[in-house]
Motif scaffolding. Sequence first.
Motif, mmCIF file in Angstrom:
data_model
loop_
_atom_site.group_PDB
_atom_site.id
_atom_site.type_symbol
_atom_site.label_atom_id
_atom_site.label_comp_id
_atom_site.label_asym_id
_atom_site.label_seq_id
_atom_site.Cartn_x
_atom_site.Cartn_y
_atom_site.Cartn_z
ATOM 1 N N ILE A 17 16.215 -0.668 20.330
ATOM 2 C CA ILE A 17 17.375 -0.920 19.484
ATOM 3 C C ILE A 17 18.618 -0.874 20.366
ATOM 4 O O ILE A 17 18.843 0.108 21.075
ATOM 5 N N GLU A 18 19.422 -1.938 20.316
ATOM 6 C CA GLU A 18 20.657 -1.957 21.089
ATOM 7 C C GLU A 18 21.664 -1.013 20.443
ATOM 8 O O GLU A 18 21.799 -0.975 19.223
ATOM 9 N N THR A 19 22.367 -0.235 21.265
ATOM 10 C CA THR A 19 23.342 0.719 20.752
ATOM 11 C C THR A 19 24.696 0.513 21.421
ATOM 12 O O THR A 19 24.793 -0.110 22.474
ATOM 13 N N VAL A 20 25.725 1.046 20.780
ATOM 14 C CA VAL A 20 27.077 1.029 21.334
ATOM 15 C C VAL A 20 27.602 2.457 21.316
ATOM 16 O O VAL A 20 27.248 3.262 20.468
ATOM 17 N N GLU A 21 28.451 2.771 22.275
ATOM 18 C CA GLU A 21 29.034 4.105 22.356
ATOM 19 C C GLU A 21 30.144 4.226 21.325
ATOM 20 O O GLU A 21 30.951 3.319 21.151
ATOM 21 N N THR A 22 30.212 5.357 20.610
ATOM 22 C CA THR A 22 31.255 5.589 19.613
ATOM 23 C C THR A 22 32.312 6.519 20.195
ATOM 24 O O THR A 22 32.188 7.005 21.321
ATOM 25 N N ASP A 23 33.356 6.784 19.416
ATOM 26 C CA ASP A 23 34.421 7.693 19.854
ATOM 27 C C ASP A 23 34.071 9.154 19.605
ATOM 28 O O ASP A 23 34.783 10.047 20.045
ATOM 29 N N THR A 24 32.976 9.413 18.912
ATOM 30 C CA THR A 24 32.575 10.777 18.586
ATOM 31 C C THR A 24 32.043 11.479 19.828
ATOM 32 O O THR A 24 31.144 10.983 20.493
ATOM 33 N N GLU A 25 32.618 12.639 20.137
ATOM 34 C CA GLU A 25 32.170 13.413 21.292
ATOM 35 C C GLU A 25 31.288 14.559 20.813
ATOM 36 O O GLU A 25 31.598 15.244 19.859
ATOM 37 N N LEU A 26 30.179 14.748 21.497
ATOM 38 C CA LEU A 26 29.224 15.788 21.173
ATOM 39 C C LEU A 26 29.050 16.714 22.365
ATOM 40 O O LEU A 26 29.463 16.391 23.474
ATOM 41 N N CYS A 27 28.408 17.844 22.133
ATOM 42 C CA CYS A 27 28.112 18.773 23.216
ATOM 43 C C CYS A 27 26.626 19.105 23.124
ATOM 44 O O CYS A 27 26.143 19.555 22.086
ATOM 45 N N PHE A 28 25.866 18.815 24.182
ATOM 46 C CA PHE A 28 24.439 19.086 24.216
ATOM 47 C C PHE A 28 24.144 19.944 25.430
ATOM 48 O O PHE A 28 24.402 19.548 26.559
ATOM 49 N N ARG A 29 23.615 21.143 25.188
ATOM 50 C CA ARG A 29 23.324 22.114 26.245
ATOM 51 C C ARG A 29 24.529 22.353 27.144
ATOM 52 O O ARG A 29 24.418 22.416 28.368
ATOM 53 N N GLY A 30 25.694 22.426 26.511
ATOM 54 C CA GLY A 30 26.918 22.733 27.249
ATOM 55 C C GLY A 30 27.556 21.547 27.948
ATOM 56 O O GLY A 30 28.585 21.695 28.581
#
Length: 59
Positions: A17-30
């Motif tokens: 599935i083709e994806t695009v980057e969004t403006d939402t910032e996440l934090c994964f394992r710091g």
Amino acid sequence: MRLIHLGAFYSPSGPMIETVETDTELCFRGRPCKMRAPKTMPAQPAVRSLIYRGVRYSG
């Protein structure tokens, strides 16, 4: 893409599935990362007949 699980190599069976980057910032394992969303929503598969323990039903 080749994946590995318990020493066995395999290829994913589903479509990519083709994806695009969004403006939402996440934090994964710091570590910060950007959330990705599908470019277009995948088409829903046709209703199919399924069998579980010998009983047929539609999913």
